[in-house]
Motif scaffolding. Structure first.
Motif, PDB file in Angstrom:
ATOM      1  N   ALA A  17       0.827  -1.210   0.000  1.00  0.00           N
ATOM      2  CA  ALA A  17       0.000   0.000   0.000  1.00  0.00           C
ATOM      3  C   ALA A  17       0.859   1.256   0.000  1.00  0.00           C
ATOM      4  O   ALA A  17       0.666   2.168  -0.801  1.00  0.00           O
ATOM      5  CB  ALA A  17      -0.944   0.003   1.204  1.00  0.00           C
ATOM      6  N   GLY A  18       1.824   1.321   0.917  1.00  0.00           N
ATOM      7  CA  GLY A  18       2.650   2.503   1.031  1.00  0.00           C
ATOM      8  C   GLY A  18       3.545   2.729  -0.176  1.00  0.00           C
ATOM      9  O   GLY A  18       3.681   3.859  -0.657  1.00  0.00           O
ATOM     10  N   VAL A  19       4.163   1.660  -0.690  1.00  0.00           N
ATOM     11  CA  VAL A  19       5.036   1.815  -1.850  1.00  0.00           C
ATOM     12  C   VAL A  19       4.228   2.211  -3.084  1.00  0.00           C
ATOM     13  O   VAL A  19       4.670   3.034  -3.887  1.00  0.00           O
ATOM     14  CB  VAL A  19       5.838   0.519  -2.108  1.00  0.00           C
ATOM     15  N   THR A  20       3.024   1.638  -3.236  1.00  0.00           N
ATOM     16  CA  THR A  20       2.182   2.033  -4.369  1.00  0.00           C
ATOM     17  C   THR A  20       1.862   3.516  -4.308  1.00  0.00           C
ATOM     18  O   THR A  20       1.948   4.227  -5.318  1.00  0.00           O
ATOM     19  CB  THR A  20       0.888   1.212  -4.392  1.00  0.00           C
ATOM     20  N   ALA A  21       1.503   4.010  -3.125  1.00  0.00           N
ATOM     21  CA  ALA A  21       1.232   5.441  -2.978  1.00  0.00           C
ATOM     22  C   ALA A  21       2.466   6.253  -3.359  1.00  0.00           C
ATOM     23  O   ALA A  21       2.374   7.266  -4.074  1.00  0.00           O
ATOM     24  CB  ALA A  21       0.807   5.750  -1.548  1.00  0.00           C
ATOM     25  N   VAL A  54      -3.287  -6.611  -8.479  1.00  0.00           N
ATOM     26  CA  VAL A  54      -1.864  -6.276  -8.425  1.00  0.00           C
ATOM     27  C   VAL A  54      -1.353  -5.939  -9.820  1.00  0.00           C
ATOM     28  O   VAL A  54      -0.666  -4.933 -10.038  1.00  0.00           O
ATOM     29  CB  VAL A  54      -1.059  -7.448  -7.825  1.00  0.00           C
ATOM     30  N   ILE A  55      -1.679  -6.797 -10.787  1.00  0.00           N
ATOM     31  CA  ILE A  55      -1.244  -6.577 -12.158  1.00  0.00           C
ATOM     32  C   ILE A  55      -1.847  -5.294 -12.715  1.00  0.00           C
ATOM     33  O   ILE A  55      -1.182  -4.540 -13.434  1.00  0.00           O
ATOM     34  CB  ILE A  55      -1.632  -7.779 -13.037  1.00  0.00           C
ATOM     35  N   ARG A  56      -3.097  -5.027 -12.367  1.00  0.00           N
ATOM     36  CA  ARG A  56      -3.739  -3.816 -12.878  1.00  0.00           C
ATOM     37  C   ARG A  56      -3.018  -2.563 -12.388  1.00  0.00           C
ATOM     38  O   ARG A  56      -2.802  -1.612 -13.158  1.00  0.00           O
ATOM     39  CB  ARG A  56      -5.204  -3.786 -12.448  1.00  0.00           C
ATOM     40  N   VAL A  57      -2.641  -2.541 -11.122  1.00  0.00           N
ATOM     41  CA  VAL A  57      -1.933  -1.386 -10.589  1.00  0.00           C
ATOM     42  C   VAL A  57      -0.565  -1.242 -11.252  1.00  0.00           C
ATOM     43  O   VAL A  57      -0.155  -0.145 -11.644  1.00  0.00           O
ATOM     44  CB  VAL A  57      -1.793  -1.493  -9.060  1.00  0.00           C
ATOM     45  N   LEU A  58       0.157  -2.356 -11.391  1.00  0.00           N
ATOM     46  CA  LEU A  58       1.472  -2.295 -12.023  1.00  0.00           C
ATOM     47  C   LEU A  58       1.367  -1.860 -13.480  1.00  0.00           C
ATOM     48  O   LEU A  58       2.215  -1.121 -13.987  1.00  0.00           O
ATOM     49  CB  LEU A  58       2.166  -3.652 -11.917  1.00  0.00           C
ATOM     50  N   ASN A  59       0.324  -2.323 -14.164  1.00  0.00           N
ATOM     51  CA  ASN A  59       0.114  -1.899 -15.548  1.00  0.00           C
ATOM     52  C   ASN A  59      -0.161  -0.404 -15.638  1.00  0.00           C
ATOM     53  O   ASN A  59       0.196   0.249 -16.623  1.00  0.00           O
ATOM     54  CB  ASN A  59      -1.050  -2.672 -16.170  1.00  0.00           C
ATOM     55  N   GLN A  60      -0.821   0.127 -14.618  1.00  0.00           N
ATOM     56  CA  GLN A  60      -1.079   1.571 -14.595  1.00  0.00           C
ATOM     57  C   GLN A  60       0.231   2.352 -14.442  1.00  0.00           C
ATOM     58  O   GLN A  60       0.396   3.431 -15.003  1.00  0.00           O
ATOM     59  CB  GLN A  60      -2.019   1.904 -13.430  1.00  0.00           C
ATOM     60  N   ALA A 304      -3.842  -1.169   7.437  1.00  0.00           N
ATOM     61  CA  ALA A 304      -4.114  -0.087   8.390  1.00  0.00           C
ATOM     62  C   ALA A 304      -5.521   0.451   8.203  1.00  0.00           C
ATOM     63  O   ALA A 304      -6.136   0.951   9.152  1.00  0.00           O
ATOM     64  CB  ALA A 304      -3.093   1.039   8.216  1.00  0.00           C
ATOM     65  N   GLY A 305      -6.046   0.333   6.986  1.00  0.00           N
ATOM     66  CA  GLY A 305      -7.408   0.762   6.693  1.00  0.00           C
ATOM     67  C   GLY A 305      -8.428  -0.350   6.773  1.00  0.00           C
ATOM     68  O   GLY A 305      -9.588  -0.148   6.403  1.00  0.00           O
ATOM     69  N   SER A 306      -8.019  -1.538   7.262  1.00  0.00           N
ATOM     70  CA  SER A 306      -8.918  -2.706   7.336  1.00  0.00           C
ATOM     71  C   SER A 306      -9.538  -2.988   5.967  1.00  0.00           C
ATOM     72  O   SER A 306     -10.754  -2.982   5.803  1.00  0.00           O
ATOM     73  CB  SER A 306     -10.020  -2.486   8.376  1.00  0.00           C
ATOM     74  N   LEU A 307      -8.693  -3.281   4.987  1.00  0.00           N
ATOM     75  CA  LEU A 307      -9.168  -3.414   3.617  1.00  0.00           C
ATOM     76  C   LEU A 307      -8.944  -4.803   3.023  1.00  0.00           C
ATOM     77  O   LEU A 307      -8.896  -4.958   1.809  1.00  0.00           O
ATOM     78  CB  LEU A 307      -8.492  -2.356   2.734  1.00  0.00           C
ATOM     79  N   VAL A 308      -8.850  -5.824   3.865  1.00  0.00           N
ATOM     80  CA  VAL A 308      -8.708  -7.190   3.369  1.00  0.00           C
ATOM     81  C   VAL A 308     -10.080  -7.721   2.948  1.00  0.00           C
ATOM     82  O   VAL A 308     -11.062  -7.566   3.682  1.00  0.00           O
ATOM     83  CB  VAL A 308      -8.094  -8.110   4.436  1.00  0.00           C
ATOM     84  N   CYS A 309     -10.143  -8.336   1.768  1.00  0.00           N
ATOM     85  CA  CYS A 309     -11.412  -8.894   1.281  1.00  0.00           C
ATOM     86  C   CYS A 309     -11.934  -9.926   2.277  1.00  0.00           C
ATOM     87  O   CYS A 309     -11.240 -10.893   2.589  1.00  0.00           O
ATOM     88  CB  CYS A 309     -11.196  -9.531  -0.085  1.00  0.00           C
ATOM     89  N   PRO A 310     -13.152  -9.764   2.806  1.00  0.00           N
ATOM     90  CA  PRO A 310     -13.630 -10.645   3.870  1.00  0.00           C
ATOM     91  C   PRO A 310     -13.985 -12.054   3.425  1.00  0.00           C
ATOM     92  O   PRO A 310     -14.063 -12.959   4.251  1.00  0.00           O
ATOM     93  CB  PRO A 310     -14.870  -9.913   4.403  1.00  0.00           C
ATOM     94  N   THR A 311     -14.224 -12.269   2.134  1.00  0.00           N
ATOM     95  CA  THR A 311     -14.588 -13.616   1.674  1.00  0.00           C
ATOM     96  C   THR A 311     -13.386 -14.440   1.254  1.00  0.00           C
ATOM     97  O   THR A 311     -13.369 -15.658   1.433  1.00  0.00           O
ATOM     98  CB  THR A 311     -15.578 -13.538   0.499  1.00  0.00           C
ATOM     99  N   ILE A 316      -3.317  -8.044  -0.751  1.00  0.00           N
ATOM    100  CA  ILE A 316      -2.249  -7.322  -1.439  1.00  0.00           C
ATOM    101  C   ILE A 316      -2.826  -6.430  -2.535  1.00  0.00           C
ATOM    102  O   ILE A 316      -2.478  -5.253  -2.655  1.00  0.00           O
ATOM    103  CB  ILE A 316      -1.210  -8.297  -2.018  1.00  0.00           C
ATOM    104  N   GLY A 317      -3.718  -6.996  -3.353  1.00  0.00           N
ATOM    105  CA  GLY A 317      -4.320  -6.222  -4.434  1.00  0.00           C
ATOM    106  C   GLY A 317      -5.130  -5.047  -3.931  1.00  0.00           C
ATOM    107  O   GLY A 317      -5.032  -3.931  -4.462  1.00  0.00           O
ATOM    108  N   THR A 318      -5.926  -5.271  -2.888  1.00  0.00           N
ATOM    109  CA  THR A 318      -6.726  -4.171  -2.341  1.00  0.00           C
ATOM    110  C   THR A 318      -5.823  -3.121  -1.694  1.00  0.00           C
ATOM    111  O   THR A 318      -6.127  -1.926  -1.733  1.00  0.00           O
ATOM    112  CB  THR A 318      -7.751  -4.682  -1.325  1.00  0.00           C
ATOM    113  N   ALA A 319      -4.711  -3.562  -1.097  1.00  0.00           N
ATOM    114  CA  ALA A 319      -3.766  -2.602  -0.516  1.00  0.00           C
ATOM    115  C   ALA A 319      -3.186  -1.703  -1.596  1.00  0.00           C
ATOM    116  O   ALA A 319      -3.092  -0.475  -1.424  1.00  0.00           O
ATOM    117  CB  ALA A 319      -2.642  -3.352   0.205  1.00  0.00           C
ATOM    118  N   MET A 320      -2.806  -2.292  -2.722  1.00  0.00           N
ATOM    119  CA  MET A 320      -2.216  -1.493  -3.798  1.00  0.00           C
ATOM    120  C   MET A 320      -3.248  -0.565  -4.429  1.00  0.00           C
ATOM    121  O   MET A 320      -2.935   0.579  -4.784  1.00  0.00           O
ATOM    122  CB  MET A 320      -1.582  -2.414  -4.833  1.00  0.00           C
ATOM    123  N   MET A 321      -4.486  -1.032  -4.538  1.00  0.00           N
ATOM    124  CA  MET A 321      -5.552  -0.159  -5.034  1.00  0.00           C
ATOM    125  C   MET A 321      -5.749   1.038  -4.106  1.00  0.00           C
ATOM    126  O   MET A 321      -5.935   2.174  -4.555  1.00  0.00           O
ATOM    127  CB  MET A 321      -6.857  -0.943  -5.165  1.00  0.00           C
TER     128      MET A 321
END
Length: 409
Positions: A17-21, A54-60, A304-311, A316-321
């Motif tokens: 999350a932090g490195v993506t930001a 993850v791939i979508r963020v890296l592609n961006q 830190a934002g409680s963003l893990v997919c509950p199902t 990792i992907g949601t953190a990078m988003m």
């Protein structure tokens, strides 16, 4: 010795999350500071699965580069789907198939140790804009006139004070930023416990590196997994919702040991295997809590934002988003010279929009608790041919989105 730093944006935490930001702030030409308590490379307890977000963020960030890089190394391997073992012991394979004969099939996910992947990201930090200070644990975060005062102490003992109008808190579940704003607490209904152990030499793994997920009988809202990794290793783990752990008085380490040594369905995979470490436990803050991830002078990202997919437990992907979104809101705040909560009010929509379906499904299960029908439902759903077709359709759509559609904030 002591040092004082002034920065327009401070990112606390150099995980995904932090490195993506940081990477997106650098792409915007915005100088900032990013700190982390650890020195990289460092381990992080996780399931080690990298999904298409993850791939979508890296592609961006780097169009057409990420998959080439991922394939080029030997420490990150592709997977073409999942093998789901239902409570009745039957294995159902959900594998991406070519839409036309002879058409190449793209992976739907990758697996990599966080030791490797997080270091892969950290190496991309841009020193022209990112003042990266690793080995600098933050000790205190407090509001002052004009923003924040952050006190840290390096591993060498140097005292560092950082002044900033905006903090991006990306320092995980045990976040110092959360403690600083008085928001560090655990709610069992929106939290899960997990145990991880690295192994080598498992037998019966799929040649296409399908991830393996076992949904054990009589243990709802939990799964035992073993994900293939490079070099003949595997990430083995077991997770369950914290409310159900408490209600059933479960010991996750003992349950995982039973799956490995005694369960007739999963034990054969481990008969010739060798553990590489003792089991390690950790907590997962679920997005179902819908934490308010913004406030006066701060944004929260990743765990830190409680963003893990509950199902699925994917984080990792949601953190990078969320790191992507945080960078864009930081850019807008700097341009407007506004860092108040009202200015950040749309941030939650940006980070939760891709989690809405999973959050609703999880909340329905926790509300109605259909545990008597849970095993039967999983057996029926997983074996239904419509579900396999649905998997292929969804993943084609996700692949197209990941590789061809820009992310909007």
């Amino acid at each position: 010795m002591s040092t004082t730093i002034s920065t327009d944006v401070l990112i606390v935490g150099a995980g995904p999350a932090g490195v993506t930001a940081s990477l997106f702030l650098a792409k915007m030409g915005i100088p900032h500071t990013i700190v982390d308590a650890a020195v990289f490379p460092r381990d992080k307890v996780c399931g080690d699965g990298l999904d298409l977000k993850v791939i979508r963020v890296l592609n961006q960030l780097y169009p057409d580069v990420p998959t080439a890089e991922l394939f080029a190394g030997e420490e990150i391997i592709p997977s073409w789907g999942a093998r789901i073992i239902t409570p009745n012991g039957r294995a159902q394979e959900f594998r991406q198939q070519p839409s036309k004969p002879g058409e190449p099939v793209q992976p739907v996910l990758w697996t990599s140790k966080r030791l490797v992947f997080d270091n892969f990201l950290v190496k991309k930090l841009d020193p022209r804009y990112a003042d990266f200070r690793q080995g600098l644990p933050v000790e205190k975060v407090e509001r002052v006139e004009g923003g924040w005062r952050v006190q840290a102490r390096s591993l060498a003992g140097e005292e560092v004070e950082i002044r900033t109008p905006l903090i991006i808190g990306a320092d995980g579940d045990h976040s110092v930023v959360l403690r600083g704003i008085g928001e560090r607490r655990i709610e069992r209904d929106h939290y899960a416990g997990t145990v991880r152990q690295y192994w080598k030499g498992l037998t019966g793994l799929h040649p296409d590196n399908l991830i393996n997920i076992y949904l054990p009988k009589g243990l709802p809202m939990s799964y035992f997994y073993f994900f293939p990794l490079p070099n003949g290793e595997a990430n083995v783990g077991y997770g369950m919702g914290s409310t159900l752990i408490a209600q059933g008085k479960h010991n996750l380490r003992k349950l995982m040991e039973k799956f490995i040594k005694e369960d007739p369905i999963t034990a054969p995979y481990f008969a010739q295997g060798e553990p590489l470490e003792e089991p390690i436990g950790w907590g997962i803050p679920l997005a179902s809590r819908r934490r308010r991830d913004f406030g006066d002078g701060y944004l929260l990202a990743g765990d830190a934002g409680s963003l893990v997919c509950p199902t699925s437990g994917e984080g990792i992907g949601t953190a990078m988003m969320s790191g992507f979104a945080a960078a864009h809101f930081a850019q807008r705040a700097l341009e407007a010279k506004r860092f108040d909560a009202e200015f950040f009010k749309d941030y939650d929509h940006a980070v939760y929009r891709r989690l809405e379906g999973e959050i609703k499904s999880y909340q329905l299960l926790m509300r109605y608790k259909p545990w008597r029908l849970y095993d039967w439902g999983l057996n029926v759903i997983a074996a239904n041919p419509i579900m396999h077709q649905r998997f292929e359709t969804l993943h084609r759509g996700w692949l197209n989105t990941a590789y061809h559609k820009p992310i909007e904030v």
